[in-house]
Design an enzyme around this catalytic site. Structure first.
Site, PDB file in Angstrom:
ATOM      1  N   TRP A 167      39.680  34.420  50.702  1.00 20.00           N
ATOM      2  CA  TRP A 167      38.924  34.653  49.551  1.00 20.00           C
ATOM      3  C   TRP A 167      37.772  33.846  49.625  1.00 20.00           C
ATOM      4  O   TRP A 167      36.995  33.907  48.665  1.00 20.00           O
ATOM      5  CB  TRP A 167      39.919  34.374  48.229  1.00 20.00           C
ATOM      6  N   ASP A 199      32.100  32.157  41.953  1.00 23.97           N
ATOM      7  CA  ASP A 199      32.809  33.046  40.944  1.00 23.97           C
ATOM      8  C   ASP A 199      32.927  32.179  39.606  1.00 23.97           C
ATOM      9  O   ASP A 199      34.095  31.671  39.395  1.00 23.97           O
ATOM     10  CB  ASP A 199      34.077  33.579  41.273  1.00 23.97           C
ATOM     11  N   GLU A 205      37.536  31.886  32.013  1.00 27.09           N
ATOM     12  CA  GLU A 205      38.655  32.264  33.051  1.00 27.09           C
ATOM     13  C   GLU A 205      39.098  30.846  33.745  1.00 27.09           C
ATOM     14  O   GLU A 205      40.195  30.589  33.950  1.00 27.09           O
ATOM     15  CB  GLU A 205      38.016  33.215  33.914  1.00 27.09           C
ATOM     16  N   GLU A 258      36.259  43.499  45.850  1.00 29.17           N
ATOM     17  CA  GLU A 258      37.393  43.240  45.448  1.00 29.17           C
ATOM     18  C   GLU A 258      38.469  44.366  45.482  1.00 29.17           C
ATOM     19  O   GLU A 258      39.233  44.706  44.249  1.00 29.17           O
ATOM     20  CB  GLU A 258      37.370  42.453  44.200  1.00 29.17           C
ATOM     21  N   GLU A 265      41.124  41.947  30.872  1.00 34.67           N
ATOM     22  CA  GLU A 265      41.088  41.362  31.907  1.00 34.67           C
ATOM     23  C   GLU A 265      40.374  39.979  31.529  1.00 34.67           C
ATOM     24  O   GLU A 265      39.122  39.954  30.973  1.00 34.67           O
ATOM     25  CB  GLU A 265      40.518  41.847  33.269  1.00 34.67           C
TER      26      GLU A 265
END
Lengths: 869, 869
Positions: B595, B417, B445, B338, B214
């Site tokens: 979100w 995040d 990410e 999540e 991930e």
């Protein structure tokens, strides 16, 4: 996965689309999109290699220019290129110009059909340019295949002409312009005419139809596989491009020891495919044939050249070949030599043989290269009058004038066989009414194959520049004779036995590419100096750094002498195993057999007496002015002394040194020189791209070890034979050396080595413990300090042994014996290999232990270790 | 064939012999003998890479020192190394020292068992050294895992001590000594004590048991494949070595979104194998677990943390794990976040959840890292008081003091995040009686994944150095809080989400390695500057050239700001597709969903009002001294403005510039900066090894194109929304740009793109002609000259299309669209890719034609071309 894509287009054909990319690369930064394309009039050649330099691009890298060179080139090179000639060769010239300039200056020239009103590079024959621009009133007398690079100013506009008398000249002119740009030269004010020195500039590729290559060290054949042309002939096109850049115009595509099958009908489409791949690059295809073909292939009951059926068969056969390949360059023929059949079967002459084939070629414009390499390999070695060196002259001189005009006698540069030092063949000076060509061996058969660095250009120039005194007071260097200049022959020139294969780097190592480059450049212009050729090659291949140029030139220009020094000085010839792999040391291999490579060394003296007075008379084959110099010990050059004379070991050279001491000294000098090459090369770290830097370093380090093997083997042999000591006290005394057989052995058994000189002390130790290991231990008793350890071991091809070296309980090195050395089957100088372990701190009493673990049929054998500062 | 052999040994075990060489290489110069070895007390590590640098060695290349640095190192480094400690960690320290120094100075140190009477490097704990050499009277107070590099002179003899209080410190001390040598520093007069800033210095590897990762961009997992540990765990050992060099002492080896199966009994030997590979490098293994395991794996009917059966199950389970892996570091737990189950199922608190697991770990010395990343992702976006940013504080602050002493709350550095700009999480300042750790995301990410260059150290330092004003007038930077210094907590520290995989270069590109390096260095010493870390990494990774150092530092140190400039300035957060690939542009993806990554941009203004006065109250979670600064528009820093406040577009920043103009300007600055990186990088040609030079150049060139996509997309969106023009007139006006939809199309059809900002003009053209091709043509009408052509096309993952570009009849470029971009399925900014074609000579009237040939399900789509000088 990373990809190393190369895309390459050459032929003028319909637009095709053939995706190369097989899988998607994973990362953005690594995308290398490319596809194969060949489009008429728009020839595009893309090269993209994300990875390191592999050597694949050789001297045609077209690396980006930098700094002032880039600025100047961008100002001097116009935006437009016009190709007035519609031949495929001109299309290649055009495409290569666009490709090369794009690489070097980062710009894609506009391809236009007509000369524009702005600056342009103009490609065209003189006639074509005159027709397009009559007002330029161009006048020139250009030789066939020659070119003229000419700057031309119309009012306010600057043109750069690549002019020629024929399309092949356009190809060579474009290559010359690109070379100038790559060398960082100005191309602003050009007026340079150049034409080839000789009409025949061929390579012979000794590729077998099964895909192997005789004397090939660069991988398998680019032409053949399993008795057919390879399916993918990309490499043939690429080879054609390399050859075209040098002006090579013919290539014989199969082994001169020809498989008769080459003339069978099913091979014709195969040859035609190869010829098609070469054609856009102006390289005409030739084939080597077997003289017995009328019988073996044609089904006749004879191959007698004077038999009409035979003549008719040759004619029919070549009519069919030319119907498929109208531009076949011709044929190479080796007959009556080394087991090949020839005219002697029917008592006919070489002229009979040559002419019957030549006449079948004649109507099609083909030529025949008939090899002069004919000799008896069953001579009585005990007859001191016998001399293989005489053979070429004896066979062909009497036939002078008997050969048809489309026959060329192809003569090896020396009278024997590509040895490290030979005089120029006397036959060059003996043919006045016969075409001739010099055969030079690019592939390093007797020169360390792919493992030793030897730049052959200086040797070739020694032969080419040698004056044969063949026409009174006019100088007649070999180059003039073979080019037909001296006796006004219509044909002649150069044949090089090539050194390329499917390896990424073509030649099995990076530096050997220089020999192909140098051969081609000499064939075009033998007046170039070795230094010029080295400088060109280095700059094109490694870039513009002056230190790189100086270092590589220093290595290359001394490398022939260095190799000679450690393998066979004074005309001894390469003291290798001439009946074996032509690689390792075997001083006596040339003696006591019929092959005639005798050096006649015995306990009293050494050398072949080839004088007229007392010897074989070989010297008498030269014209008197040459013979006189060679016949007399007073005037015979030292370098050829033992090739031409037999002398005692104590004989003093012109230098004052005795022959035996010279042998000792030269071997130490040669080995030391290679050690020096390693140090020189190391100064280029960071100046040469990493991959090639490492590959060449590894090669030179291996060569340094092998030069030491040669040094000790040859010196040991002559010391034992002559009973004369080295005045410097080196031979037989090796400081720091510990013989394996003198170490404490566990499992290892002592073996006598044959020939004795191939191992230090004549012995080695070998391990028979399959699946286990053996060890050899010694105690260090020197002063404490930093040492290098050299482990001399044997790396045979029959397995992969594993070695470990321990000092006390500490494992300090280990390696696999996994090289592939030439037919390294036995424990001898061929398999003898050095492992260098630098930077070891030793203290008195330290136990040094070598552990060998045999793999396959290999025996993890050891010769000695050396502990040196 | 060439080989790239790497041989690597790590474990202290019986001598084994395992030949690596599978086939014999053909050439002498390329022999790379090597074998695998692991021998107790004599750890030997050989590395031999004949090929180019791949990045595999990362910052542990131990490249040979040169010049003065080599001479000094050879004089300073003694000949002997003594290891007084018999732990496997000390054996690794010893072996690594020998390996590293051999690489750098070309010498193999003597491994001796006792301190000799000559100079030596001595490895040992303080106790061990004191016992061996009581006369040295060594006194020091060394923290756990700390080291002391100390030069010690006995009469006439010079020793270099690597001293520590424990074996792990020996490993880190050896790494420090090697780093000094590699940096070219003197090691002659050392007296350097260093200890880690915090006890917990972990990495979390989010590797799934099936081998995927991930947020992993460096290939597949080095740990897992098909629900088992990989058979070959060499890369785990190598990773351990990299981590040890940085002082990382723990690694969680599976995804924090944990597969419950990790706790099933059959996985235990798998985990144990991985732990064994890490162990010699002092990296303790941890695992991520699923909180529902008592039910899913244990077969209980509940996972209620207050249920005794559940507590007993956790205890039994970890007793079994610790029986197999006594040094397991502990556990990472993500619960109630999540979609993960958690204590909320039973109305329990996070403290209940954490403590039930922590108590099972406690007897074995294990610790629990409980993630603070808990939030509701189904929030009502229409409620302006809702705020995901509040969640960590709201969830955990009330529980302060309720967690056991072996629990650590693992808090992401910002409240959302890992966005491109966030304030430090207020939770850091809110826990006084609870251990905490900062979670930093090494893997990129939201930072361009493997395709954009962003050096994250400056961003991390901004968070670590931020003063939370948590303890009156004492400075309480985040780093002090998480290390437990402020409130005297026994545990705490750093957790980095790692970025490595099986790729040769570990991280999918060369430059991203710097983030792992930088994370590790900061975790050891967060007071190091970004410049220091960049300099270390560059020197260790690319060598000592000052120009390389300056250039890479210049790129790295500006790269975060650059990336922020083109992806989301002023605290907008990364304006990417937050519900999709987290890679391409999608300004509205964060809106109108639950979100909570809202930026609240509409036609009047932009930004999240998080004030206490009128907004969500988030700012009130900070201590007053911080809250005061953030609450007021007068004092709120511009960089965080839109994260904390909602303002109209015309609002003027402290700089005087309006918000909207800043958005426009920063995007142009960001895109221009990446173009500049390309030019800067090009100056390193020849100074960086060829392979990595080319890889990084290709990556930067891609990034430059992608930065332009971002620039135009974000600016277009805000321009359309705000109706306010760019004062510089750039947005909406693109000189030289020709939209594909405005070209003459043959076969191509116009498509509306979603979101509209992802294509120039909101449209693109796509080709439906399977097996055929389409074309788009335009006529050039500018001034004659040299131009670059930029073709903006779409490279989807669903096929490989082929593109060709023609000027008139001349094919000037062609490529395959064969990148693998992150989930690049649609025609949008993710698949939008730029092809640069420099050096094209154009004349008025020239027809420029793009031909696209679809491959697979890809449509050879085009957005536009740009013709620029």
């Amino acid at each position: 996965m990373l990809k190393d894509l190369r895309v390459y287009a050459h032929a003028c054909s319909a637009v095709t689309h053939d995706r190369v990319a097989a899988s998607k690369p994973q990362h953005a930064g690594r995308s290398a999109g490319a596809a194969r394309v060949s489009a008429c009039a728009t020839l595009l050649v893309l090269t993209f290699a994300l990875h390191a330099e592999t050597g694949h691009d050789a001297w045609l890298r077209y690396a980006p220019l930098e700094g002032a060179a880039l600025v100047r080139a961008q100002s001097e090179i116009p935006a437009v290129i016009v190709n007035l000639d519609n031949s495929p060769l001109a299309a290649s010239a055009n495409a290569e110009s666009v490709r090369g300039l794009r690489g070097m200056i980062g710009r894609t020239l506009r391809e236009e059909a007509a000369i524009p009103r702005e600056g342009a590079i103009v490609i065209g024959t003189l006639d074509e340019i005159r027709q397009a621009m009559p007002q330029w009133n161009l006048q020139a007398d250009l030789a066939p295949e020659g070119y003229w690079l000419k700057s031309m100013d119309s009012p306010g506009v600057h043109y750069t002409l690549i002019a020629a008398s024929d399309p092949r000249g356009l190809l060579y002119g474009a290559a010359a312009l690109l070379r100038k740009a790559a060398m960082g030269e100005s191309v602003a004010a050009l007026d340079e005419k150049s034409s080839p020195y000789a009409p025949v500039r061929w390579v012979n590729d000794w590729d077998n139809l099964d895909g192997s290559i005789e004397r090939g060290y660069g991988g398998r054949s680019i032409f053949w596989d399993k008795l057919k042309a390879r399916e993918d002939l990309t490499r043939v096109s690429e080879y054609g491009r390399l050859l075209a850049s040098l002006g090579i115009n013919g290539c014989s595509i199969n082994n001169v020891n020809a498989n008769p099958r080459i003339l069978s009908p099913e091979m014709l489409p195969e040859i035609a495919r190869i010829a098609a791949a070469f054609r856009p690059w102006g390289v005409r295809t030739a084939i080597a044939i077997d003289f017995g073909s009328p019988k073996t292939i044609g089904g006749l009951d004879t191959f007698d050249p004077l038999d009409e059926k035979v003549a008719a068969w040759w004619k029919t056969t070549f009519d069919a070949i030319y119907a498929a390949i109208p531009d076949l360059a011709g044929v190479v023929l080796k007959a009556d030599s080394e087991g090949r059949v020839g005219p002697s079967t029917y008592g006919r002459t070489h002229a009979d043989a040559a002419n019957v084939v030549a006449r079948a070629l004649k109507p099609h414009g083909g030529i025949l290269l008939y090899r002069g390499f004919v000799y008896d390999h069953h001579m009585d070695w005990q007859n001191l009058k016998n001399d293989r060196g005489r053979a070429a002259w004896d066979n062909f001189q009497p036939l002078d004038g008997k050969f048809d005009d489309n026959v060329i006698i192809q003569i090896k540069h020396g009278p024997i066989d590509f040895q490290v030092r030979e005089p120029a063949s006397p036959l060059f000076g003996a043919l006045e009414h016969t075409n001739q060509a010099i055969e030079l061996q690019i592939t390093q058969e007797y020169f360390g194959q792919a493992h030793h660095t030897v730049f052959l250009v200086p040797m070739w120039k020694t032969a080419l520049d040698f004056d044969m005194h063949a026409a009174g007071s006019t100088p007649t260097p070999v180059k003039a004779l073979i080019a037909g200049k001296t006796f006004h022959r219509p044909l002649g020139g150069f044949v090089g036995v090539s050194n390329i294969g499917l390896d990424d780097d073509w030649s099995g190592n990076q530096l050997s590419q220089a020999n192909l480059y140098g051969y081609g450049r000499l064939a075009w212009n033998p007046d170039l100096t070795s230094r010029q050729i080295a400088a060109e090659w280095t700059r094109l291949t490694f870039g513009a750094d002056p230190k790189v140029d100086e270092t590589i030139a220093s290595i290359q220009l001394s490398s022939w002498r260095t190799y000679e020094n450690y393998t066979g000085p004074l005309g001894l010839q390469t003291l290798t195993d001439i009946v074996g792999n032509h690689y390792g040391v075997n001083v006596e291999a040339s003696e006591r057999n019929g092959w005639g490579q005798w050096h006649r060394a015995d306990e009293k003296g050494v050398g072949m007496d080839r004088t007229v007075a007392t010897g074989t008379g070989y010297i008498g084959q030269y014209r008197p002015a040459v013979a006189k110099v060679y016949e007399s010990l007073q005037t015979c050059p030292d370098d050829l002394l033992l090739f031409l004379h037999h002398v005692p070991y104590a004989y003093r050279l012109h230098s004052g040194k005795t022959v035996i001491q010279y042998i000792y000294d030269s071997h130490y000098e040669g080995a030391a020189a290679v050690e020096q090459y390693v140090q020189q090369w190391k100064t280029l770290r960071g100046l040469v791209d990493e991959r090639r830097y490492k590959e060449i370093l590894a090669q030179l380090e291996y060569q340094a070890g092998q030069a030491e093997v040669w040094r000790d083997a040859v010196n040991t042999w002559f010391h034992r034979e002559s009973h004369i000591d080295d005045t410097a006290g080196r031979v037989g005394h090796y400081p720091g050396r510990v013989e394996a057989e003198a170490m404490t052995l566990d499992g290892y058994a002592v073996r006598d080595i044959t020939p004795f000189e191939d191992a230090s002390g004549g012995q080695a130790v070998a391990c028979a413990a399959r699946g286990g290991s053996c060890s050899a231990t010694t105690k260090f008793s020197g002063a404490p300090g930093w040492y290098s350890l050299r482990v001399q071991y044997f790396d045979q091809t029959s397995g992969v042994s594993h070695y470990r070296v321990w000092v006390g309980k500490q494992l300090i090195d280990e390696w696999d014996a996994d090289m592939q050395l030439p037919r390294a089957i036995r424990l001898d100088s061929t398999s003898s290999t050095r492992r260098l372990i630098p930077g070891i701190a030793l203290r008195p009493g330290d136990e040094i232990r070598i552990e060998g673990r045999p793999g396959g049929n290999e025996q993890a054998a050891l010769d000695y270790i050396e502990i040196v500062k």
